[in-house]
Design a protein around this motif. Structure first.
Motif, short mmCIF file in Angstrom:
data_model
loop_
_atom_site.label_atom_id
_atom_site.label_comp_id
_atom_site.label_asym_id
_atom_site.label_seq_id
_atom_site.Cartn_x
_atom_site.Cartn_y
_atom_site.Cartn_z
N ALA A 128 -10.43 0.12 -2.92
CA ALA A 128 -10.76 0.74 -1.63
C ALA A 128 -12.19 1.26 -1.63
O ALA A 128 -12.93 1.08 -0.66
CB ALA A 128 -9.78 1.87 -1.32
N LEU A 183 -7.73 5.23 2.73
CA LEU A 183 -6.63 5.15 1.78
C LEU A 183 -6.24 6.56 1.40
O LEU A 183 -7.08 7.36 0.98
CB LEU A 183 -7.06 4.38 0.52
N ASN A 233 -1.65 -4.60 -2.19
CA ASN A 233 -2.63 -3.50 -2.16
C ASN A 233 -3.89 -3.91 -1.41
O ASN A 233 -4.39 -3.17 -0.57
CB ASN A 233 -2.98 -3.04 -3.57
N ILE A 274 -5.14 -2.29 2.12
CA ILE A 274 -6.44 -1.62 2.18
C ILE A 274 -7.37 -2.32 3.15
O ILE A 274 -8.07 -1.67 3.94
CB ILE A 274 -7.04 -1.52 0.77
#
Length: 158
Positions: free
Chosen positions: A142, A123, A113, A117
């Motif tokens: 994010a 996102l 993740n 990001i």
């Protein structure tokens, strides 16, 4: 399982695919080229990677696909052979494959993740806004990283 189960022929996923296509087309109209990442999980990530690949087929010079794979055994324990085969074909079709660990641990999901990001300016999250879970953590990360976050609330188009 938080969306409409794992049967991607469910009408919910058809609506999601159409919304994602519109988002990609809008992005292409603004930017001309998009590099799109998928975390390659079951559910929304798979629908996203399907949509990316379909749009890349129609716009081969304008859409690039990055498969963000926490570990290459990601799909091994998925119950459906169809889902495992689809995952492998999506990974093989990707323009770039980023792999974050040699063996599974919960940390590889967070690393995936964060890597996804960090490499992105925006996102897109299919998320109902409820705390807890990987999507909530990705949205939080994010936002803290200063990324624009666009949320598609699945409860609004069931």
């Amino acid at each position: 399982s938080k969306l409409a189960g794992y049967d991607l022929s469910n009408p919910f996923y058809e609506v999601l695919r159409e919304r994602l296509k519109v988002i990609i087309l809008d992005g292409l109209n603004v930017h001309g080229h998009l590099t799109l990442h998928s975390g390659m999980a079951l559910g929304a990530d798979t629908v996203w990677s399907q949509t990316i690949l379909a749009m890349r087929h129609h716009y081969p010079d304008s859409v690039s696909f990055v498969a963000e794979v926490p570990v290459m055994t990601q799909s091994d324990r998925w119950p459906s052979q169809l889902d495992r085969d689809r995952w492998r074909s999506h990974v093989e079709a990707a323009d770039v494959v980023n792999v974050y660990a040699e063996s599974y641990s919960p940390k590889c999901l967070w690393d995936r993740n964060h890597g996804m990001i960090d490499a992105s300016s925006l996102l897109l999250a299919v998320w109902d806004g409820k705390p807890g879970g990987g999507t909530a953590g990705a949205v939080d990360y994010a936002r803290r990283a200063g990324r624009e976050v666009f949320v598609l609330d699945p409860t609004r188009f069931r």
